[in-house]
Motif scaffolding. Structure first.
Motif, short mmCIF file in Angstrom:
data_model
loop_
_atom_site.label_atom_id
_atom_site.label_comp_id
_atom_site.label_asym_id
_atom_site.label_seq_id
_atom_site.Cartn_x
_atom_site.Cartn_y
_atom_site.Cartn_z
N TYR A 141 0.97 -1.17 -0.03
CA TYR A 141 0.10 0.08 0.04
C TYR A 141 0.96 1.06 0.01
O TYR A 141 1.89 1.11 0.59
CB TYR A 141 -0.97 0.06 1.30
CG TYR A 141 -1.81 -1.30 1.31
CD1 TYR A 141 -2.83 -1.45 0.54
CD2 TYR A 141 -1.43 -2.18 2.45
CE1 TYR A 141 -3.79 -2.44 0.69
CE2 TYR A 141 -2.24 -3.47 2.50
CZ TYR A 141 -3.49 -3.61 1.70
OH TYR A 141 -4.04 -4.63 1.73
N SER A 142 0.27 2.14 -0.50
CA SER A 142 0.99 3.62 -0.51
C SER A 142 0.87 4.16 1.09
O SER A 142 -0.30 4.39 1.42
CB SER A 142 0.17 4.70 -1.31
OG SER A 142 -1.25 4.86 -0.85
N CYS A 143 1.98 4.21 1.62
CA CYS A 143 2.09 4.80 2.95
C CYS A 143 3.00 6.27 3.17
O CYS A 143 3.45 6.39 2.12
CB CYS A 143 2.81 3.65 3.89
SG CYS A 143 2.15 2.13 3.84
N CYS A 144 2.65 6.91 4.30
CA CYS A 144 3.37 8.18 4.30
C CYS A 144 5.04 7.67 4.45
O CYS A 144 5.47 6.45 4.83
CB CYS A 144 2.94 8.67 5.85
SG CYS A 144 1.56 9.41 5.61
N PRO A 145 5.79 8.58 3.78
CA PRO A 145 7.07 8.58 3.59
C PRO A 145 7.88 8.19 5.26
O PRO A 145 8.75 7.24 5.27
CB PRO A 145 7.76 9.91 3.17
CG PRO A 145 6.56 10.46 2.55
CD PRO A 145 5.50 10.06 3.07
N GLN A 146 7.32 9.00 6.13
CA GLN A 146 7.95 8.50 7.43
C GLN A 146 7.13 7.47 8.44
O GLN A 146 6.62 7.92 9.31
CB GLN A 146 8.19 9.95 8.17
CG GLN A 146 8.97 11.14 7.72
CD GLN A 146 10.31 10.61 7.46
OE1 GLN A 146 10.93 9.96 8.32
NE2 GLN A 146 10.77 11.12 6.29
N LEU A 147 7.07 6.49 7.46
CA LEU A 147 6.24 5.32 8.08
C LEU A 147 6.64 4.83 9.62
O LEU A 147 7.84 4.18 9.70
CB LEU A 147 6.01 4.23 7.22
CG LEU A 147 4.97 3.23 7.69
CD1 LEU A 147 3.52 3.69 7.70
CD2 LEU A 147 5.11 1.80 6.79
N ALA A 148 5.85 4.94 10.66
CA ALA A 148 6.41 4.29 12.06
C ALA A 148 5.68 2.82 11.98
O ALA A 148 4.98 2.60 11.19
CB ALA A 148 5.70 4.95 13.13
#
Length: 564
Positions: A141-148
């Motif tokens: 999936y497309s996730c935010c660049p700074q994925l926690a």
């Protein structure tokens, strides 16, 4: 602890073992995610091995459908969460099953954090496992660049589990059309095209179950009928329904998120049958326990028109564990609308020209709505009430500010023998005659508004902080320009007619005629800040008014603090 707007929950535990742990898992997730929680099912997947795990197809069985239902039911206690169980990797039994997409799926709200129920041996936030989890999430999936990433175990630790065996079969929540007994591991059949229908107001978890089952069954196209126009008239509090376009927008976003490979045909539903009654290419229809009889009627209609019956899939209603006495015991949009009563729907008007120590409410509603009884309840809570009808009587009285202008405009034949204005005669002169009515309102409305301003000054002198102007014609007269908030009391028109007939001794036709000369409930609500209803028992109305009053006091207090 960091809090995220959107998250992705990757569930790796076998489904039957997962159900007893759902409540603590959801509670842990709800502490971290405040808006959208996507859920990805990959039972049996290990994040602890050396190889990077890949997404694999999960066979859609009745156990999977039941699990999705239980998940949405469990999530309903976390009202702030918009839960979406993703179906991209879940496939029904079908010869025409599309392959799993190799590309990364875009989501409407890219996850900022990925969570999992996967258990490390020592229950620590083990970095290699977290790296595997992040890589897996971003490969799907497309996730935010700074994925926690967060490993939820042991937060939902086994100490919280009930004593029942973990592999007990899930309670059945889906009833297929076939009378043959269904087993949990039985694969669900796939179809080319099917349909589902509903109002889909304020999309809730019961809607999501209905739509998810329909999306799993459909392999190519899903027709979604959205109730509109005449089908909305019988709904509870129809004035608070989201507009059709808004309902479709939320629905479309949810559907494209959970299964982008499907073609969705979202259309207005204007009669009980909709396309399900006439489209020969449809093969199934998903219904709830409540609409099952409607599904049977659709099939009778199809047979009468030489079309094949649709396979019916009946979904159990979700129970609402927190419903009040006058609310339905199922998760429903009606309850959501009831819970909006008394709450602020739009920001109040800023009125710097009004006395700073006075907060002014304009209270309105159609004839028979119970507006005056609400005004009295507000008075009991400490409000200063201005009755515009009483101001009208003062204005019309001999020597009153409107008396002479009215007599000059309409002649002395509107007077009683004692010189007072015969309001019945005057009413018959202006009723149904827009020009005559405008002459009258151009005289009276500004005068009554001036009298109301004098009353406001009296309220300030008496040390009151909230003033309520009780006025049926508040919006028609343009008096919303002299208040901070408009509060409207709504009831169905049929109930208003019944009350007017009982209270004023009018015929039904005369009562309807009176209502038609006023703005309707929808027009009033469209310009209102707070909506109330007297449809239920007096104690329910009282609770609503007390809730609205308490929220108002909080708003006034915050406004005063903001202005120092």
């Amino acid at each position: 602890m960091a809090v995220f707007r959107s998250g992705l929950l990757v569930l790796t535990t076998p489904l039957a073992s997962l159900v007893p742990r759902l409540a603590p898992i959801l509670t842990s997730a709800a502490r971290l995610v405040k808006h959208t929680l996507y859920v990805h099912l990959q039972p049996g997947m290990s994040l602890g091995g050396p190889a990077q795990p890949q997404s694999s197809l999960v066979q859609a069985t009745f156990e999977v459908l039941d699990f999705i239902t239980h998940f949405y039911a469990g999530a309903d206690v976390h009202r702030h969460l918009d839960v979406r169980v993703l179906l991209t990797n879940i496939g029904a039994k079908s010869a025409f099953l599309p392959p799993l997409p190799s590309s990364v799926q875009n989501l409407a709200h890219p996850p900022e954090v990925v969570l999992t129920d996967f258990q490390t041996l020592d229950g620590s936030q083990y970095n290699p496992v977290k790296q595997q989890l992040e890589r897996y999430a971003t490969s799907c999936y497309s996730c935010c660049p700074q994925l926690a990433s967060v490993l939820l175990y042991p937060d939902y630790g086994t100490g919280e589990l009930p004593g029942e065996p973990l592999d007990a079969p899930l309670p059945s929540t889906i009833r297929p059309a076939s009378p043959v007994a269904r087993s949990p591991k039985q694969p669900v059949r796939g179809y080319h095209r099917g349909a589902v229908g509903g109002t889909f107001d304020r999309l809730h978890n019961a809607h999501k179950v209905l739509l998810s089952v329909a999306c799993i069954l459909a392999q190519e196209q899903l027709v979604v009928g959205v109730a509109d126009k005449d089908l909305l008239k019988s709904k509870l509090l129809p004035e608070l329904l989201q507009p059709y376009a808004e309902r479709v927008e939320h629905l479309s976003e949810f559907l494209v998120d959970i299964k982008p490979s499907l073609t969705f045909d979202i259309i207005p539903l204007l009669d009980p049958y909709g396309p399900a009654g006439s489209d020969p290419s449809l093969e199934f229809l998903v219904v709830s326990e409540e609409t099952y009889r409607g599904g049977m009627a659709v099939n009778r209609f199809r047979l009468e028109n030489d079309l094949e019956e649709l396979a019916l899939y009946q979904i159990q209603l979700l129970k609402d564990q927190n419903h009040a006495d006058n609310e339905e015991d199922k998760v429903s949009s009606s309850t959501s609308r009831q819970r909006m009563l008394g709450k602020l729907l739009r920001p109040p008007y800023k009125r710097p020209e009004l006395p700073t120590e006075l907060y002014v409410i304009g209270l309105t509603g159609i004839s028979g709505s119970g507006k005056s009884s609400v005004a009295q309840r507000l008075k009991g809570l400490g409000a200063f009430v201005i009755d515009s009808d009483q101001l009208g009587h003062r204005a019309y009285a001999p020597g009153g500010p409107a008396y002479q202008p009215i007599v000059e405009a309409f002649g002395t034949d509107i007077l009683h023998k004692d010189g007072t204005i015969n309001r019945k005669v005057l009413g018959s002169r202006v009723f149904g005659n827009k020009e005559q009515l405008k002459i009258l309102t151009d005289i009276t409305w500004p005068i009554i508004a001036e009298l109301a301003r004098e009353e406001m000054n009296r309220a300030v002198a008496e040390g009151k902080h909230v003033c309520v102007i009780d006025a049926a014609m508040l919006l028609e007269a343009g008096w919303q320009n002299t208040v901070h908030e408009v509060w409207t009391v709504v009831i169905p028109e049929t109930e208003a007619v019944r009350r007017i007939v009982e209270r004023d001794g009018l015929s039904e036709a005369a009562a309807q005629s009176r209502l038609q000369s006023q703005m309707n409930g929808q027009q009033l609500v469209d310009q209102s800040h707070v909506v109330l209803s007297t449809l239920w028992e007096p104690q329910v109305t009282q609770r609503q008014v007390e809730k609205a009053w308490a929220l108002l006091q909080k708003r006034i207090s915050q406004t005063r603090k903001a202005h120092g």
